[in-house]
Design a protein around this motif. Structure first.
Motif, PDB file in Angstrom:
ATOM      1  N   VAL A  44       0.856  -1.188   0.000  1.00 27.23           N
ATOM      2  CA  VAL A  44       0.000   0.000   0.000  1.00 27.23           C
ATOM      3  C   VAL A  44       0.895   1.242   0.000  1.00 27.23           C
ATOM      4  CG1 VAL A  44      -1.955   1.155   1.110  1.00 27.23           C
ATOM      5  CG2 VAL A  44      -1.600  -1.307   1.475  1.00 27.23           C
ATOM      6  N   PRO A  45       0.971   1.962  -1.142  1.00 25.92           N
ATOM      7  CA  PRO A  45       1.778   3.198  -1.154  1.00 25.92           C
ATOM      8  C   PRO A  45       1.256   4.170  -0.091  1.00 25.92           C
ATOM      9  CG  PRO A  45       1.199   2.554  -3.397  1.00 25.92           C
ATOM     10  CD  PRO A  45       0.371   1.700  -2.460  1.00 25.92           C
ATOM     11  N   ARG A  46       2.163   4.704   0.724  1.00 20.76           N
ATOM     12  CA  ARG A  46       1.755   5.613   1.799  1.00 20.76           C
ATOM     13  C   ARG A  46       1.596   7.032   1.255  1.00 20.76           C
ATOM     14  NH1 ARG A  46       6.079   5.426   5.388  1.00 20.76           N
ATOM     15  NH2 ARG A  46       7.268   4.218   3.903  1.00 20.76           N
ATOM     16  N   ARG A  47       0.660   7.156   0.339  1.00 26.42           N
ATOM     17  CA  ARG A  47       0.322   8.445  -0.265  1.00 26.42           C
ATOM     18  C   ARG A  47      -1.187   8.605  -0.160  1.00 26.42           C
ATOM     19  NH1 ARG A  47       5.105   9.531   0.111  1.00 26.42           N
ATOM     20  NH2 ARG A  47       6.563   9.487  -1.630  1.00 26.42           N
ATOM     21  N   ALA A  48      -1.609   9.797   0.221  1.00 30.06           N
ATOM     22  CA  ALA A  48      -3.040  10.037   0.432  1.00 30.06           C
ATOM     23  C   ALA A  48      -3.802  10.147  -0.891  1.00 30.06           C
ATOM     24  CB  ALA A  48      -3.230  11.309   1.251  1.00 30.06           C
ATOM     25  N   ASN A  49      -5.032   9.678  -0.888  1.00 34.01           N
ATOM     26  CA  ASN A  49      -5.995   9.909  -1.986  1.00 34.01           C
ATOM     27  C   ASN A  49      -5.560   9.381  -3.350  1.00 34.01           C
ATOM     28  OD1 ASN A  49      -7.544  11.407  -0.089  1.00 34.01           O
ATOM     29  ND2 ASN A  49      -6.211  13.172  -0.454  1.00 34.01           N
ATOM     30  N   MET A  50      -4.961   8.185  -3.373  1.00 33.81           N
ATOM     31  CA  MET A  50      -4.549   7.575  -4.637  1.00 33.81           C
ATOM     32  C   MET A  50      -5.420   6.349  -4.907  1.00 33.81           C
ATOM     33  SD  MET A  50      -1.938   9.192  -5.962  1.00 33.81           S
ATOM     34  CE  MET A  50      -1.429  10.783  -5.320  1.00 33.81           C
ATOM     35  N   THR A  51      -5.904   6.222  -6.161  1.00 38.34           N
ATOM     36  CA  THR A  51      -6.666   5.027  -6.520  1.00 38.34           C
ATOM     37  C   THR A  51      -6.074   4.302  -7.739  1.00 38.34           C
ATOM     38  OG1 THR A  51      -8.216   6.258  -7.933  1.00 38.34           O
ATOM     39  CG2 THR A  51      -8.842   5.997  -5.642  1.00 38.34           C
ATOM     40  N   GLU A  52      -5.379   5.025  -8.598  1.00 35.77           N
ATOM     41  CA  GLU A  52      -4.768   4.406  -9.779  1.00 35.77           C
ATOM     42  C   GLU A  52      -3.254   4.637  -9.723  1.00 35.77           C
ATOM     43  OE1 GLU A  52      -6.485   2.645 -11.803  1.00 35.77           O
ATOM     44  OE2 GLU A  52      -8.532   3.438 -11.886  1.00 35.77           O
ATOM     45  N   ILE A  53      -2.481   3.685 -10.232  1.00 33.35           N
ATOM     46  CA  ILE A  53      -1.025   3.825 -10.213  1.00 33.35           C
ATOM     47  C   ILE A  53      -0.587   5.074 -10.983  1.00 33.35           C
ATOM     48  CG2 ILE A  53       1.169   2.758 -10.940  1.00 33.35           C
ATOM     49  CD1 ILE A  53      -0.217   0.000 -10.437  1.00 33.35           C
TER      50      ILE A  53
END
Lengths: 141, 141
Positions: A44-53
């Motif tokens: 899980v990339p620790r970046r907020a508000n991401m749904t697509e790569i």
């Protein structure tokens, strides 16, 4: 700034309840699914508000690829899997996450996919911690 | 040397019969699945004897990521998909290939995966070429 971005990240509740954290990588929270039918890891990339790569920055996309493939190679090594399956679906849980799963001929849904198949089975006592220890060792060597 | 490596690549027969080539990208043969149930693209790195992404060189892994995500963003743009699904499974066809699929709420197997589900449906006459034209335009802009 980097710290601030990481601080904004909150792990989705379903991912949190369905998996256990193995370690923090440069970009991701590397987690082990609680479903013991397959050795099944989730990044899980620790970046907020991401749904697509493709929403990630190019640098984060490269980091995600390298962390995914480092994980895939370690999983192949410690399990001797026939094939590693990698997937970013997110049809149910929208927070960006990447599955890395060890597959074996004759496993619970071989050669079909693991997602949405049957019912999760829990790890036997001790087996989960044993697997996590092996994985951490493989990832640090 | 690069030419030589590319020349050694031979597309798997099943991938060839189940999909049509859209274009050659820097690394891949970008193909459209003949199954019309979902807008479904497949990237096949033109490298011989590869089954896992981690077997590619680091540079090829980066190229594959960028080409996959460029394709995913174009597919999202032209279809308005709810979610893009990306997967590298290879349990049946071992030649390395990456699926990029447009998913919609209520589609044939939503929110489950597309692989191994039901029976492929052919494109209506003209629809396939129309879609390929839109895709080429989106990828060149």
């Amino acid at each position: 700034m980097e710290e601030c971005l990481l601080d904004d990240f909150i792990l989705d509740r379903r991912l949190e309840s369905d998996s256990d954290s193995v370690m923090q990588t440069g970009l991701c929270d590397l987690r082990l699914s609680k479903d013991a039918r397959w050795p099944w890891l989730i990044l899980v990339p620790r970046r907020a508000n991401m749904t697509e790569i493709f929403e990630l920055t190019p640098l984060d996309q490269v980091l995600l690829t390298f962390e995914t493939e480092m994980t895939a190679a370690a999983l192949k090594k410690i399990t001797g899997a026939t094939k590693i399956n990698i997937g970013a679906l997110g049809n149910i849980v929208r927070q960006l996450h990447v599955h890395v799963i060890a597959r074996f001929e004759g496993d619970a849904n071989w050669p079909g996919p693991v997602w949405s198949f049957g019912k999760a089975e829990p790890y036997e006592a001790g087996k989960r911690d044993e697997f996590i220890a092996k994985l951490r060792e493989a990832l640090s060597s």
